[in-house]
Design an enzyme around this catalytic site. Structure first.
Site, mmCIF file in Angstrom:
data_model
loop_
_atom_site.group_PDB
_atom_site.id
_atom_site.type_symbol
_atom_site.label_atom_id
_atom_site.label_comp_id
_atom_site.label_asym_id
_atom_site.label_seq_id
_atom_site.Cartn_x
_atom_site.Cartn_y
_atom_site.Cartn_z
ATOM 1 N N VAL A 292 -76.911 57.625 -2.511
ATOM 2 C CA VAL A 292 -77.038 56.712 -1.708
ATOM 3 C C VAL A 292 -76.717 55.378 -1.924
ATOM 4 O O VAL A 292 -76.866 54.675 -2.653
ATOM 5 C CB VAL A 292 -78.585 56.722 -1.579
ATOM 6 N N ILE B 122 -70.908 62.387 1.754
ATOM 7 C CA ILE B 122 -71.870 62.120 2.633
ATOM 8 C C ILE B 122 -71.811 60.739 3.452
ATOM 9 O O ILE B 122 -71.173 60.602 4.530
ATOM 10 C CB ILE B 122 -73.288 62.329 2.416
ATOM 11 N N LYS C 137 -65.823 56.003 15.854
ATOM 12 C CA LYS C 137 -66.687 55.942 17.621
ATOM 13 C C LYS C 137 -66.380 54.649 18.186
ATOM 14 O O LYS C 137 -66.045 54.247 19.320
ATOM 15 C CB LYS C 137 -67.953 56.293 17.252
ATOM 16 N N ASP D 222 -43.081 116.915 17.989
ATOM 17 C CA ASP D 222 -41.571 116.394 18.536
ATOM 18 C C ASP D 222 -40.782 115.511 17.541
ATOM 19 O O ASP D 222 -39.704 115.491 17.292
ATOM 20 C CB ASP D 222 -41.730 115.969 19.773
ATOM 21 N N HIS E 145 -35.511 88.790 13.513
ATOM 22 C CA HIS E 145 -36.460 88.902 14.689
ATOM 23 C C HIS E 145 -37.804 89.574 14.233
ATOM 24 O O HIS E 145 -38.430 90.431 14.892
ATOM 25 C CB HIS E 145 -36.011 89.637 15.951
#
Length: 537
Positions: free
Chosen positions: A66, A128, A139, A491, A280
């Site tokens: 803090v 934080i 902002k 087949d 490819h």
């Protein structure tokens, strides 16, 4: 609108260039507010600093957790200077505007990349206060300049010097975009780490942290714009992490990177010296041998026509002799086998010695055009099993686990009367591994540890087989056939016998397995089941 920078708040983890940046700001009369170690670094450069606690009236506390989370700070960042209510509130509560925020974040991604990183280490490196300030400043970029990358320091200083100490709206807007991208990627990295610890493979919301490497010339086609991004936490030996040591006359393209990835992921499957040629997204040549030069020769000769303009991937370093062998395929091997010449778009390998580089650059004229990617030593030990295989659909993504299953001897069964020889088992293994890396429906033919035929991406498996037999020609005689999925009818076995195929590897699991097995027994073909399939759409 230009905004004069009067007050700057600087608090960075990466202190590259920060003292010089602060000094330049200070010399233009900017008041510098700073925190902890950043303040100390700036003061050592002889710059006056106002400590964060003297601004907020609260000490930095809780081991630095803090310090900037305070209305004095965020009010100074978020307050609209042209809003009377905001300015009145700032005046009433003694909040001074902050015009520039210089912040970069705790190194979370670097921390969790360490092998000895504990959960506690990771948690303590979740920033934080930094992201909070970045978001507040971003902002309000109409009034606040936010800088999160030391590479932008110079542009900001230059603009301020040429603009009476102000920054313009265009710069602030760009920096805000970059700042929001930073915090989005940061949160994505944290989310991915914590989801991984919970073994939550597919959480309710997924963020995949990636960083832009470069803009590309264009996408799959010239009318499509494109860029290359790297996964932020990727440590794997792969194309995305490869070093470009030779760029060619034209920069590497979107399709080059796709093909290089396809080639290298296949060559990584082999422990023995191996070479792959891809065109490819599908291998047109693949071989392994005790000698990497011979492996390359055999891979190239698998399909010299398709190899032109392809991608070469090797799992061993390139020395001068190997480089010369690659160059020889430009002339001798090509002419002997009906090709007019050979040009490789990309060569990707663990390393190149200096003599090899000179050989590639100077011989046969095309050396200046090829791009060379260096990956470092090939290893399957650092494969990231938690990484997503991502496929895009319009408006969404499909996520799945990567297909990391290879040759699993413990799952193999042999339902036919005739059993494969040891030599045939080697070819069957290679046919199976190659089938994994070819677009479905897939039929691969291997003869003498060399891919000799490949039928890829057809709507039915019979057609894939016919293409593979045609490509292989006489080399189909005695070959091993690989199928990425089971045979629904006999087949395919009948066609394989007519082409001269002597053994088959397929997953098994068809409702008509008994008929398929009976036909193989009738035609004298050995067949093994792997118990797994390798669809590749």
């Amino acid at each position: 609108m230009d905004i004069k920078i009067k007050t700057a708040l600087i608090s960075v983890s990466d202190k590259t260039g920060v003292a010089e940046f602060a000094k330049e700001l200070s010399e233009m009369g900017v008041r510098i507010i700073s925190t902890g170690g950043t303040a100390k670094k700036i003061q050592q450069a002889g710059v006056d600093v106002v400590s964060i606690d003297s601004v907020t009236g609260f000490p930095e506390m809780m081991n630095g957790r803090v310090k900037t989370l305070h209305p004095i700070i965020h009010g100074g960042l978020l307050g609209l200077r042209d809003n009377d209510e905001h300015t009145a509130a700032m005046s009433e509560h003694g909040i001074d505007p902050i015009d520039l925020v210089c912040v970069n974040l705790y190194p979370f991604e670097k921390t969790v990349a360490k092998e000895d990183c504990t959960l506690e280490d990771a948690i303590e490196n979740i920033d934080i206060g930094g992201p909070s300030m970045v978001r507040s400043a971003s902002k309000n970029y109409k009034f606040v300049t936010v800088v999160t990358n030391p590479s932008d320091y110079g542009e900001i200083i230059s603009q301020m010097k040429n603009n009476s100490g102000s920054t313009n709206f265009q710069l602030r807007e760009r920096l805000a975009r970059e700042a929001f991208s930073l915090t989005a990627g940061y949160d994505a990295a944290i989310s991915k780490y914590l989801s991984g610890r919970a073994e939550e493979r597919f959480p309710k919301k997924v963020s995949i942290p990636v960083k832009k490497v470069k803009d590309l010339r264009y996408g799959e086609n010239p009318h499509q714009q494109a860029a290359f991004y790297r996964a932020s936490d990727s440590k794997e030996v792969c194309v995305a992490n490869a070093e470009m040591i030779e760029g060619g006359e034209k920069d590497i393209s979107f399709n080059n990177l796709l093909d290089a990835n396809a080639a290298f992921e296949l060559v990584k499957e082999f422990d023995a010296p191996a070479a792959v040629v891809v065109k490819h997204l599908n291998p047109c040549g693949c071989s392994f041998d005790d000698n990497i030069k011979e492996a390359y020769r055999r891979a190239y000769l698998g399909d010299v026509v398709s190899a032109f303009g392809g991608i070469i991937a090797l799992n061993r370093p390139v020395d001068k002799e190997l480089a010369e062998v690659i160059m020889e395929s430009y002339s001798r091997f090509g002419k002997e086998n009906g090709a007019s010449g050979f040009f490789a778009e990309v060569i990707i390998a663990p390393d190149y010695d200096q003599n090899a580089l000179e050989t590639i650059r100077t011989l046969k004229g095309w050396g200046k055009r090829v791009r060379l990617l260096k990956t470092g030593e090939v290893s399957r030990d650092n494969i990231n099993e938690s990484e997503y295989d991502v496929r895009c659909i319009t408006g969404g993504l499909l996520l799945q686990q990567r297909d990391l299953i290879g040759w699993e001897p413990e799952l193999i069964t042999c339902p036919t009367k005739l059993k494969p020889t040891d030599a045939q088992m080697e070819d069957l293994k290679m046919a199976w591994i190659c089938a994994k890396h070819v677009k479905s429906n897939t039929i691969t033919l291997v003869n003498g540890r060399k891919l000799v035929g490949c039928g890829a991406g057809q709507m039915n498996r019979v057609e894939s087989g016919l293409i593979a037999f045609k490509n292989a020609g006489k080399q189909a005689q005695g070959a091993a056939l690989g199928s990425d999925a089971f045979f629904p009818f006999p087949d395919n076995v009948e066609n394989a016998a007519q082409a001269g195929v002597k053994c088959i590897v397929q997953p098994g699991g068809s409702k008509k397995d008994d008929e398929v097995i009976a036909k193989a027994d009738e035609l004298g073909i050995a067949m093994i089941f792997t118990g797994k399939r390798h669809f590749r759409h």
